[in-house]
Write a protein that holds these residues in place. Structure first.
Motif, PDB file in Angstrom:
ATOM      1  N   TYR A 101      36.877  34.875  45.531  1.00  0.00           N
ATOM      2  CA  TYR A 101      36.737  36.359  44.981  1.00  0.00           C
ATOM      3  C   TYR A 101      35.502  36.434  44.023  1.00  0.00           C
ATOM      4  O   TYR A 101      34.598  36.976  44.116  1.00  0.00           O
ATOM      5  CB  TYR A 101      37.836  36.970  44.413  1.00  0.00           C
ATOM      6  N   ALA A 102      35.746  35.305  42.900  1.00  0.00           N
ATOM      7  CA  ALA A 102      34.786  35.645  41.807  1.00  0.00           C
ATOM      8  C   ALA A 102      33.547  34.985  42.438  1.00  0.00           C
ATOM      9  O   ALA A 102      32.248  35.415  41.866  1.00  0.00           O
ATOM     10  CB  ALA A 102      35.170  34.622  40.727  1.00  0.00           C
ATOM     11  N   ARG A 104      32.257  35.105  45.302  1.00  0.00           N
ATOM     12  CA  ARG A 104      31.528  36.105  45.973  1.00  0.00           C
ATOM     13  C   ARG A 104      30.716  36.727  44.918  1.00  0.00           C
ATOM     14  O   ARG A 104      29.739  37.346  45.213  1.00  0.00           O
ATOM     15  CB  ARG A 104      32.549  37.101  46.862  1.00  0.00           C
ATOM     16  N   GLY A 105      31.494  37.289  43.873  1.00  0.00           N
ATOM     17  CA  GLY A 105      30.866  38.194  42.816  1.00  0.00           C
ATOM     18  C   GLY A 105      29.754  37.574  42.069  1.00  0.00           C
ATOM     19  O   GLY A 105      28.616  37.986  41.467  1.00  0.00           O
ATOM     20  N   LEU A 106      29.611  36.374  42.065  1.00  0.00           N
ATOM     21  CA  LEU A 106      28.368  35.446  41.699  1.00  0.00           C
ATOM     22  C   LEU A 106      27.210  35.146  42.510  1.00  0.00           C
ATOM     23  O   LEU A 106      26.363  34.702  41.994  1.00  0.00           O
ATOM     24  CB  LEU A 106      29.132  34.260  41.026  1.00  0.00           C
ATOM     25  N   ARG A 149      41.226  28.610  41.066  1.00  0.00           N
ATOM     26  CA  ARG A 149      40.180  29.724  40.898  1.00  0.00           C
ATOM     27  C   ARG A 149      39.291  29.265  39.410  1.00  0.00           C
ATOM     28  O   ARG A 149      38.119  29.284  39.342  1.00  0.00           O
ATOM     29  CB  ARG A 149      40.911  30.882  40.484  1.00  0.00           C
TER      30      ARG A 149
END
Lengths: 232, 291
Positions: A101-102, A104-106, A149
């Motif tokens: 998830y993170a 993807r945000g990056l 994560r």
């Protein structure tokens, strides 16, 4: 890697941290212990800049965290992985998606996400359970997803705030072992805990806080053999 | 490339967020659509009346209603001698009555109440008052009707309607902003864990806030499209049928068509919807998502 110089954090008239000085080297694993209200969580929050110190300086790598502007906080946090007591996993996403998830945000590319997430899940021993939802995993497994994560971006520093607070002793030991293995790969790891039993058996550098002050800072010992006793 | 990927993923997150909104989206969009439709209605009515009154202001024509004792042919001949007059047309009371009866399917029960009429076209609008003053001196004139008189009346009506419409729109705009803001707040609250995780792993602020802002923009866009549909129908069916009836009873002829402004009005309406909702979401995320 982490340097604290005369750090004080005050909430009104109450001093949560009082003139703290610390120096944690790159690749070192340190345990931060103390009873409830000793200031462990406050110190952790200062490190990832959830809070600002009232006075003093905090340096992480070459970043002066104490004077960091709000806009630059994301840059600091990309250089560290954070593990939480309550895991903070998204319940409707699989273990894989939680870790991805993170990234993807990056803005990471898909093939890079696949590679990195698989690598992190493999390191924490959860590759086979990658597509299970958190509700289908045990507490220990959920925390391992949380650790995956934290390390997926390959940060030089991992901060774990009471990562075994919700786990039984045997599982707690597994988590500490995992964090120890991460430290052996060259990552600086700082773990806060109030589990004195594990700390004593673990033989790592132990910093004890009491009423916001460092009351002891004991270097690594060689009593790792106590692990076996704990397991029994 | 990386930035494009982030924008694309922000959009995907926004779509997911909208999808999970379900029925609440429909409620919000419907309320916003009503507010926007009212705003669009005010703009549309204002534009139509303005176009009519502007048309009237530049009229080169006026109508003279004659007393029954006066001969229309003599008066028309006298007026046509004026060098500022371009054209004179006589509509006898029988022709006017026949036209009226055909248009409104009126039965001839009480006799013909309409007067003989002379339509006068002048060469330049600035000569209108001068020609009318001269015509008034002629015998047998009952009444003179000319566009600027009507223009002033229409302008007054337009100003009142527009001011009232703007006031209502402003009140609704405050309501609209509150609704969008509250909805986005609820979405933010329902996704607080995701937001917290993204913040703690160092994701940029605009990736975190972007989906909520897109969510707001979607509300604005959907609501404005929903508002445009009834406005279009209103303009094309109701207004057009009204104007075709109105033309026959007006003392002067002019073009009512305000179709050219519709596109501009709908663009203004869409931009207003998108801007109000987008900005409302922007400020809500700024307030409720701390870096």
């Amino acid at each position: 890697m982490i340097k604290l110089k005369n750090v004080t954090k005050q909430y009104g008239k109450i001093k949560a941290l009082d003139d703290i000085n610390l120096d944690i080297k790159s690749g070192e694993m340190a345990l931060l212990v103390g009873s409830s209200g000793a200031g462990k969580s406050t110190l952790m929050k200062l490190l990832y800049r959830e809070e600002r110190p009232s006075s003093g300086n905090i340096i992480i790598g070459n970043i002066d965290v104490s004077s960091l502007s709000d806009a630059k906080i994301p840059y600091l946090r990309r250089r560290m992985g954070i593990v939480f007591q309550d895991f903070k996993l998204l319940p409707n996403k699989s273990a894989f998606e939680n870790v991805a998830y993170a990234l993807r945000g990056l803005g990471a590319e898909e093939y890079e996400i696949q590679k990195r997430v698989s690598g992190a899940l493999k390191l924490v021993g959860l590759l086979e359970r990658a597509f299970n939802l958190p509700s289908e995993l045990s507490g220990g497994e959920q925390q391992r997803v949380g650790i995956a994560r934290a390390i997926v971006q390959g940060p030089p520093l991992v901060i774990a705030d009471e990562p075994t607070g919700n786990l039984d002793p045997a599982t707690s030991l597994e988590i500490f072992n995992l964090l120890s293995r991460i430290a052996e790969r060259g990552t600086t790891v700082l773990v806060s805990t109030h589990n004195q039993h594990i700390v004593e058996s673990f033989g790592k550098r132990t910093i004890t806080l009491d009423k916001g002050q460092v009351v002891s800072d004991i270097g690594p010992t060689t009593n790792n053999h106590n692990f076996a006793q704990l397991r029994r | 490339m990386k930035e494009l990927r982030i924008v694309w993923r922000t959009l995907q997150e926004a779509i997911n967020s909208i999808r999970t909104g379900g029925v609440s989206n429909l409620v919000v969009v419907s309320i916003l659509a009503v507010a926007l439709a009212l705003f669009g209605g005010v703009l549309q009515l204002n534009s139509s009346i303005k176009q009519i009154s502007q048309n009237l202001d530049t009229q080169l024509e006026f109508s003279i209603y004659l007393l029954d004792s006066a001969g229309p042919q003599e008066i028309a001949t006298e007026i046509s001698k004026n060098p500022n007059v371009d054209k004179v047309e006589i509509i006898t009371k029988d022709v006017a009555w026949e036209r009226f009866r055909t248009k409104f399917q009126f039965s001839d029960v009480a006799g013909n109440p309409l007067p003989n009429t002379v339509h006068v076209n002048i060469r330049h609008p600035e000569d209108l008052q001068k020609v009318i003053a001269e015509v008034k001196k002629l015998p047998g004139i009952e009444q003179i009707s000319y566009a600027p008189e009507l223009f002033n009346g229409l302008e007054r009506v337009r100003h009142i309607l527009f001011s009232f419409g703007v006031l209502i729109t402003l009140i609704l705009a405050v309501g609209t902003i509150t609704i969008v803001s509250n909805t986005i707040q609820l979405v933010i609250k329902s996704r607080s864990l995701e937001i917290e995780i993204l913040r703690l792993v160092g994701v940029d602020d605009w990736f975190i806030r972007g989906p909520f802002i897109f969510h707001g923009i979607f509300y604005g866009l959907a609501a404005s499209l929903l508002a445009i549909a009834p406005l279009f129908v209103l303009q094309k069916v109701v207004w057009n049928s009204f104007q075709s009836s109105f033309k026959t009873i007006m003392p002067v002829t002019f073009n009512f068509d305000s179709g050219a402004d519709l596109g501009v009005i709908y663009i203004i309406l869409s931009l207003t919807g998108v801007l109000v909702c987008g900005l409302s979401s922007y400020f809500t995320t700024e307030r409720f998502i701390k870096t």
